[in-house]
Motif scaffolding. Structure first.
Motif, PDB file in Angstrom:
ATOM      1  N   LEU A  35       9.046 -22.039 -45.250  1.00  0.00           N
ATOM      2  CA  LEU A  35       9.944 -22.393 -44.643  1.00  0.00           C
ATOM      3  C   LEU A  35       9.948 -22.853 -43.238  1.00  0.00           C
ATOM      4  O   LEU A  35      10.637 -23.494 -42.050  1.00  0.00           O
ATOM      5  N   LYS A  36       9.799 -21.388 -42.606  1.00  0.00           N
ATOM      6  CA  LYS A  36       9.847 -20.848 -41.116  1.00  0.00           C
ATOM      7  C   LYS A  36       9.402 -22.318 -40.400  1.00  0.00           C
ATOM      8  O   LYS A  36       9.792 -22.648 -39.252  1.00  0.00           O
ATOM      9  N   ALA A  37       7.754 -22.691 -40.252  1.00  0.00           N
ATOM     10  CA  ALA A  37       7.144 -24.045 -40.474  1.00  0.00           C
ATOM     11  C   ALA A  37       8.439 -24.777 -40.560  1.00  0.00           C
ATOM     12  O   ALA A  37       8.250 -25.725 -38.898  1.00  0.00           O
ATOM     13  N   LEU A  38       9.045 -25.281 -40.845  1.00  0.00           N
ATOM     14  CA  LEU A  38       9.764 -26.183 -41.201  1.00  0.00           C
ATOM     15  C   LEU A  38      10.699 -26.274 -39.822  1.00  0.00           C
ATOM     16  O   LEU A  38      11.258 -27.182 -39.826  1.00  0.00           O
ATOM     17  N   ALA A  39      11.384 -24.990 -40.588  1.00  0.00           N
ATOM     18  CA  ALA A  39      12.419 -25.056 -39.537  1.00  0.00           C
ATOM     19  C   ALA A  39      12.080 -25.046 -38.079  1.00  0.00           C
ATOM     20  O   ALA A  39      13.110 -25.667 -37.206  1.00  0.00           O
ATOM     21  N   GLU A  40      10.895 -25.017 -37.507  1.00  0.00           N
ATOM     22  CA  GLU A  40       9.900 -24.960 -36.295  1.00  0.00           C
ATOM     23  C   GLU A  40      10.136 -26.491 -36.160  1.00  0.00           C
ATOM     24  O   GLU A  40      10.610 -26.625 -35.077  1.00  0.00           O
ATOM     25  N   ASP A  41      10.001 -27.512 -37.054  1.00  0.00           N
ATOM     26  CA  ASP A  41       9.742 -28.544 -37.060  1.00  0.00           C
ATOM     27  C   ASP A  41      11.087 -29.149 -36.492  1.00  0.00           C
ATOM     28  O   ASP A  41      11.450 -30.350 -35.750  1.00  0.00           O
ATOM     29  N   TYR A  42      12.035 -28.991 -37.239  1.00  0.00           N
ATOM     30  CA  TYR A  42      13.736 -29.188 -36.997  1.00  0.00           C
ATOM     31  C   TYR A  42      13.702 -28.736 -35.393  1.00  0.00           C
ATOM     32  O   TYR A  42      14.873 -29.372 -35.267  1.00  0.00           O
ATOM     33  N   GLU A  43      13.654 -27.577 -35.760  1.00  0.00           N
ATOM     34  CA  GLU A  43      13.507 -27.598 -33.974  1.00  0.00           C
ATOM     35  C   GLU A  43      13.812 -28.384 -32.739  1.00  0.00           C
ATOM     36  O   GLU A  43      14.149 -28.923 -32.040  1.00  0.00           O
ATOM     37  N   ARG A  44      12.094 -28.506 -33.043  1.00  0.00           N
ATOM     38  CA  ARG A  44      11.728 -29.445 -32.281  1.00  0.00           C
ATOM     39  C   ARG A  44      12.557 -30.920 -32.441  1.00  0.00           C
ATOM     40  O   ARG A  44      12.716 -31.731 -31.057  1.00  0.00           O
ATOM     41  N   ARG A  45      12.229 -31.575 -33.786  1.00  0.00           N
ATOM     42  CA  ARG A  45      13.223 -32.869 -34.286  1.00  0.00           C
ATOM     43  C   ARG A  45      14.418 -32.392 -33.371  1.00  0.00           C
ATOM     44  O   ARG A  45      15.348 -33.696 -32.821  1.00  0.00           O
ATOM     45  N   ALA A  46      15.275 -31.572 -33.072  1.00  0.00           N
ATOM     46  CA  ALA A  46      16.356 -31.288 -32.778  1.00  0.00           C
ATOM     47  C   ALA A  46      16.575 -32.016 -31.276  1.00  0.00           C
ATOM     48  O   ALA A  46      17.199 -32.559 -30.533  1.00  0.00           O
ATOM     49  N   ASP A  47      15.840 -30.909 -30.545  1.00  0.00           N
ATOM     50  CA  ASP A  47      14.858 -31.711 -29.066  1.00  0.00           C
ATOM     51  C   ASP A  47      15.242 -32.977 -29.090  1.00  0.00           C
ATOM     52  O   ASP A  47      15.638 -33.578 -28.362  1.00  0.00           O
ATOM     53  N   LYS A  48      14.565 -33.052 -29.740  1.00  0.00           N
ATOM     54  CA  LYS A  48      13.873 -34.745 -29.545  1.00  0.00           C
ATOM     55  C   LYS A  48      15.085 -36.033 -29.713  1.00  0.00           C
ATOM     56  O   LYS A  48      15.208 -36.457 -28.993  1.00  0.00           O
TER      57      LYS A  48
END
Length: 71
Positions: A35-48
């Protein structure tokens, strides 16, 4: 160059926060880690997403300015 976060970026961040919150309540460390890894992915997606949205907005402004200059 700094970008303001777009509405789409805000939605990704909201999902990331929800995932992190769920991860903190997990007793299973493996699932919490996922879940933490998925959350980090979503944070990268937010930036992009915010960068892409800003670039699209800038392109629209440039096109509008060019059209106005030509008329």
């Amino acid at each position: 160059m700094t970008f303001q976060i777009s509405q789409r970026g805000k939605e990704y961040l909201k999902a990331a926060q929800t995932l992190l919150s769920a991860a903190q309540t997990m007793t299973d460390r493996a699932i919490a880690g996922q879940l933490k890894a998925l959350a980090e992915d979503y944070e990268r997606r937010a930036d992009k997403a915010s960068q892409v949205d800003a670039a699209k907005a800038f392109a629209r402004l440039a096109t509008d300015a060019e059209d106005a200059w030509r008329t």
